[in-house]
Design a protein around this motif. Structure first.
Motif, PDB file in Angstrom:
ATOM      1  N   ARG A  93      73.144  32.104  -6.232  1.00 25.78           N
ATOM      2  CA  ARG A  93      72.155  33.107  -6.619  1.00 25.78           C
ATOM      3  C   ARG A  93      71.825  32.938  -8.094  1.00 25.78           C
ATOM      4  NH1 ARG A  93      76.547  37.091  -6.345  1.00 25.78           N
ATOM      5  NH2 ARG A  93      75.807  37.726  -4.303  1.00 25.78           N
ATOM      6  N   ASN A  94      70.620  33.348  -8.473  1.00 24.57           N
ATOM      7  CA  ASN A  94      70.234  33.326  -9.870  1.00 24.57           C
ATOM      8  C   ASN A  94      71.015  34.379 -10.651  1.00 24.57           C
ATOM      9  OD1 ASN A  94      68.281  31.356  -9.324  1.00 24.57           O
ATOM     10  ND2 ASN A  94      66.722  32.907  -8.870  1.00 24.57           N
ATOM     11  N   SER A  95      71.164  34.143 -11.941  1.00 21.94           N
ATOM     12  CA  SER A  95      71.768  35.138 -12.807  1.00 21.94           C
ATOM     13  C   SER A  95      70.842  36.341 -12.909  1.00 21.94           C
ATOM     14  CB  SER A  95      72.018  34.550 -14.195  1.00 21.94           C
ATOM     15  OG  SER A  95      72.542  35.534 -15.067  1.00 21.94           O
ATOM     16  N   ILE A  96      71.379  37.528 -12.674  1.00 20.42           N
ATOM     17  CA  ILE A  96      70.581  38.755 -12.643  1.00 20.42           C
ATOM     18  C   ILE A  96      71.171  39.747 -13.642  1.00 20.42           C
ATOM     19  CG2 ILE A  96      69.877  40.728 -11.236  1.00 20.42           C
ATOM     20  CD1 ILE A  96      70.004  38.892  -8.809  1.00 20.42           C
ATOM     21  N   SER A  97      70.320  40.248 -14.539  1.00 23.89           N
ATOM     22  CA  SER A  97      70.724  41.266 -15.502  1.00 23.89           C
ATOM     23  C   SER A  97      69.829  42.479 -15.339  1.00 23.89           C
ATOM     24  CB  SER A  97      70.629  40.745 -16.938  1.00 23.89           C
ATOM     25  OG  SER A  97      71.537  39.682 -17.163  1.00 23.89           O
ATOM     26  N   THR A  98      70.434  43.636 -15.177  1.00 17.68           N
ATOM     27  CA  THR A  98      69.704  44.885 -15.016  1.00 17.68           C
ATOM     28  C   THR A  98      70.295  45.914 -15.973  1.00 17.68           C
ATOM     29  OG1 THR A  98      69.169  44.436 -12.708  1.00 17.68           O
ATOM     30  CG2 THR A  98      69.073  46.721 -13.399  1.00 17.68           C
ATOM     31  N   TYR A  99      69.434  46.787 -16.519  1.00 18.98           N
ATOM     32  CA  TYR A  99      69.860  47.746 -17.526  1.00 18.98           C
ATOM     33  C   TYR A  99      69.381  49.144 -17.145  1.00 18.98           C
ATOM     34  CZ  TYR A  99      69.931  43.263 -19.921  1.00 18.98           C
ATOM     35  OH  TYR A  99      70.153  41.942 -20.234  1.00 18.98           O
ATOM     36  N   SER A 100      70.044  50.136 -17.717  1.00 20.17           N
ATOM     37  CA  SER A 100      69.600  51.510 -17.505  1.00 20.17           C
ATOM     38  C   SER A 100      69.853  52.330 -18.762  1.00 20.17           C
ATOM     39  CB  SER A 100      70.321  52.143 -16.306  1.00 20.17           C
ATOM     40  OG  SER A 100      71.694  52.326 -16.592  1.00 20.17           O
ATOM     41  N   LEU A 101      69.056  53.382 -18.915  1.00 22.54           N
ATOM     42  CA  LEU A 101      69.159  54.268 -20.076  1.00 22.54           C
ATOM     43  C   LEU A 101      69.060  55.704 -19.597  1.00 22.54           C
ATOM     44  CD1 LEU A 101      69.186  54.694 -23.191  1.00 22.54           C
ATOM     45  CD2 LEU A 101      66.675  54.587 -23.097  1.00 22.54           C
ATOM     46  N   GLU A 114      70.573  78.541 -19.448  1.00 26.91           N
ATOM     47  CA  GLU A 114      70.528  77.281 -20.180  1.00 26.91           C
ATOM     48  C   GLU A 114      69.421  76.406 -19.593  1.00 26.91           C
ATOM     49  OE1 GLU A 114      73.585  73.604 -21.274  1.00 26.91           O
ATOM     50  OE2 GLU A 114      73.748  74.632 -19.334  1.00 26.91           O
ATOM     51  N   LEU A 115      68.519  75.927 -20.440  1.00 25.46           N
ATOM     52  CA  LEU A 115      67.497  74.976 -20.030  1.00 25.46           C
ATOM     53  C   LEU A 115      67.960  73.565 -20.350  1.00 25.46           C
ATOM     54  CD1 LEU A 115      64.270  76.760 -21.361  1.00 25.46           C
ATOM     55  CD2 LEU A 115      65.379  77.004 -19.128  1.00 25.46           C
ATOM     56  N   PHE A 116      67.600  72.599 -19.481  1.00 24.95           N
ATOM     57  CA  PHE A 116      67.988  71.209 -19.755  1.00 24.95           C
ATOM     58  C   PHE A 116      66.877  70.263 -19.315  1.00 24.95           C
ATOM     59  CE2 PHE A 116      69.708  72.178 -15.518  1.00 24.95           C
ATOM     60  CZ  PHE A 116      69.260  71.112 -14.758  1.00 24.95           C
ATOM     61  N   ALA A 117      66.896  69.072 -19.895  1.00 23.21           N
ATOM     62  CA  ALA A 117      65.937  68.023 -19.553  1.00 23.21           C
ATOM     63  C   ALA A 117      66.644  66.681 -19.626  1.00 23.21           C
ATOM     64  CB  ALA A 117      64.734  68.044 -20.490  1.00 23.21           C
ATOM     65  N   ARG A 118      66.166  65.730 -18.818  1.00 24.68           N
ATOM     66  CA  ARG A 118      66.819  64.426 -18.763  1.00 24.68           C
ATOM     67  C   ARG A 118      65.784  63.333 -18.484  1.00 24.68           C
ATOM     68  NH1 ARG A 118      70.588  65.744 -15.617  1.00 24.68           N
ATOM     69  NH2 ARG A 118      69.509  65.455 -13.640  1.00 24.68           N
ATOM     70  N   TYR A 119      65.978  62.190 -19.143  1.00 25.72           N
ATOM     71  CA  TYR A 119      65.192  60.987 -18.849  1.00 25.72           C
ATOM     72  C   TYR A 119      66.134  59.915 -18.323  1.00 25.72           C
ATOM     73  CZ  TYR A 119      63.217  56.378 -19.550  1.00 25.72           C
ATOM     74  OH  TYR A 119      62.823  55.067 -19.358  1.00 25.72           O
ATOM     75  N   GLU A 120      65.715  59.219 -17.250  1.00 26.30           N
ATOM     76  CA  GLU A 120      66.482  58.105 -16.690  1.00 26.30           C
ATOM     77  C   GLU A 120      65.552  56.910 -16.501  1.00 26.30           C
ATOM     78  OE1 GLU A 120      69.401  59.864 -13.466  1.00 26.30           O
ATOM     79  OE2 GLU A 120      67.565  61.064 -13.620  1.00 26.30           O
ATOM     80  N   GLY A 121      65.966  55.766 -16.998  1.00 24.73           N
ATOM     81  CA  GLY A 121      65.181  54.548 -16.836  1.00 24.73           C
ATOM     82  C   GLY A 121      66.027  53.425 -16.278  1.00 24.73           C
ATOM     83  N   ILE A 122      65.488  52.702 -15.305  1.00 27.79           N
ATOM     84  CA  ILE A 122      66.132  51.516 -14.733  1.00 27.79           C
ATOM     85  C   ILE A 122      65.224  50.327 -15.010  1.00 27.79           C
ATOM     86  CG2 ILE A 122      67.006  50.391 -12.646  1.00 27.79           C
ATOM     87  CD1 ILE A 122      67.383  53.177 -11.437  1.00 27.79           C
ATOM     88  N   PHE A 123      65.786  49.277 -15.602  1.00 28.47           N
ATOM     89  CA  PHE A 123      65.009  48.113 -16.005  1.00 28.47           C
ATOM     90  C   PHE A 123      65.576  46.888 -15.288  1.00 28.47           C
ATOM     91  CE2 PHE A 123      65.384  51.271 -19.313  1.00 28.47           C
ATOM     92  CZ  PHE A 123      64.059  51.579 -19.590  1.00 28.47           C
ATOM     93  N   ALA A 124      64.900  46.495 -14.216  1.00 30.25           N
ATOM     94  CA  ALA A 124      65.406  45.438 -13.346  1.00 30.25           C
ATOM     95  C   ALA A 124      65.066  44.065 -13.901  1.00 30.25           C
ATOM     96  CB  ALA A 124      64.826  45.589 -11.938  1.00 30.25           C
ATOM     97  N   ASP A 125      65.910  43.096 -13.571  1.00 29.43           N
ATOM     98  CA  ASP A 125      65.692  41.710 -13.963  1.00 29.43           C
ATOM     99  C   ASP A 125      64.473  41.139 -13.235  1.00 29.43           C
ATOM    100  OD1 ASP A 125      66.046  38.712 -13.986  1.00 29.43           O
ATOM    101  OD2 ASP A 125      67.833  39.267 -15.112  1.00 29.43           O
ATOM    102  N   SER A 126      63.732  40.290 -13.921  1.00 28.11           N
ATOM    103  CA  SER A 126      62.554  39.672 -13.297  1.00 28.11           C
ATOM    104  C   SER A 126      62.933  38.746 -12.155  1.00 28.11           C
ATOM    105  CB  SER A 126      61.757  38.891 -14.345  1.00 28.11           C
ATOM    106  OG  SER A 126      62.559  37.861 -14.924  1.00 28.11           O
ATOM    107  N   GLU A 127      64.212  38.323 -12.085  1.00 32.61           N
ATOM    108  CA  GLU A 127      64.660  37.443 -11.009  1.00 32.61           C
ATOM    109  C   GLU A 127      64.912  38.194  -9.708  1.00 32.61           C
ATOM    110  OE1 GLU A 127      64.887  34.231 -10.948  1.00 32.61           O
ATOM    111  OE2 GLU A 127      64.375  33.865 -13.041  1.00 32.61           O
ATOM    112  N   VAL A 128      64.981  39.526  -9.784  1.00 28.04           N
ATOM    113  CA  VAL A 128      65.182  40.306  -8.566  1.00 28.04           C
ATOM    114  C   VAL A 128      63.923  40.206  -7.712  1.00 28.04           C
ATOM    115  CG1 VAL A 128      65.564  42.598  -7.608  1.00 28.04           C
ATOM    116  CG2 VAL A 128      66.783  41.884  -9.663  1.00 28.04           C
ATOM    117  N   THR A 129      64.098  39.883  -6.445  1.00 26.85           N
ATOM    118  CA  THR A 129      62.957  39.764  -5.542  1.00 26.85           C
ATOM    119  C   THR A 129      62.979  40.891  -4.533  1.00 26.85           C
ATOM    120  OG1 THR A 129      64.226  38.268  -4.122  1.00 26.85           O
ATOM    121  CG2 THR A 129      62.756  37.275  -5.774  1.00 26.85           C
ATOM    122  N   GLY A 130      61.800  41.251  -4.060  1.00 24.18           N
ATOM    123  CA  GLY A 130      61.678  42.321  -3.093  1.00 24.18           C
ATOM    124  C   GLY A 130      61.544  41.788  -1.690  1.00 24.18           C
TER     125      GLY A 130
END
Length: 218
Positions: A93-101, A114-130
């Motif tokens: 398999r190709n090397s795959i790197s994925t990140y999240s914040l 209490e009020l709260f808010a959250r941001y979530e981001g997923i940044f997938a590797d370009s080598e990932v195929t669908g």
């Protein structure tokens, strides 16, 4: 399934008691507290079964995961941030790197609310195929959550009502492909549908998941 693996985590408490970081809430009667932490996980599969069935059983898989996070809390407010990354490599398999914040914060607007808010981001590797070996489009996924906690007993988690809305900023149907593609080689990351957070995966932007929860501790 790994031939050998290593996990480690370290934390440095800047201020406050360790118990302050058992939750993300900071009541109005609590003082300043801060913590930073980091963790790693590395495993080597060699040529043995790496957890995939059938012809995909001998990849020689190597996986490296890492994270860094920090939390600060004050009198009636809190903030938390976390960055995570993963890299998977193998013979077939190709090397795959994925990140999240993740970024989140909360503030008390009254003794009970209490009020709260959250941001979530997923940044997938370009080598990932669908599905059909097509590239993910989009390959980044962004979510915003807004909500409120109502503490029936002030300064206590014993009885609490939580309501929030999870909003998908862009289309997120491709989250399914981060778990499994038709080639069987790219099975990493978070997926949809996910019944834990209500996200089903949609080909259009703007999917909204509404959640209501009552918590009782005794």
């Amino acid at each position: 399934e790994a031939d050998y693996a290593l996990s480690a985590r370290g934390e440095f408490k800047i201020a406050g008691d360790w118990s302050r970081f058992n939750d993300f809430t900071s009541f109005r009667n609590q003082d300043f507290a801060a913590l930073v932490g980091a963790g790693i996980h590395w495993e080597q599969g060699g040529n043995s079964n790496d957890g995939f069935a059938g012809s995909n059983a001998t990849f020689g898989n190597e996986t490296f995961l890492y994270s860094i996070d920090g939390a600060i809390e004050g009198s009636g407010w809190n903030a938390f941030a976390a960055f995570t990354g993963s890299n998977a490599d193998g013979d077939q398999r190709n090397s795959i790197s994925t990140y999240s914040l993740l970024l989140q914060g909360g503030v008390f607007v009254s003794e009970n609310c209490e009020l709260f808010a959250r941001y979530e981001g997923i940044f997938a590797d370009s080598e990932v195929t669908g599905v059909g070996a097509n590239e993910l489009d989009p390959s980044d996924f962004h979510f915003v959550t807004i909500g409120s906690n109502y503490y029936i007993l002030p300064d206590s988690h014993a009885a609490k009502i939580t309501a929030d809305a999870v909003i998908s900023v862009n289309e997120n149907a491709g989250l399914q492909n981060l778990v499994q593609s038709t080639s069987g080689n790219n099975k990493f990351g978070a997926g949809a549908p996910n019944t834990n957070n209500g996200v089903l995966g949609d080909g259009d932007s703007g999917e909204v998941a509404l959640r209501l929860q009552f918590q009782l501790l005794f």
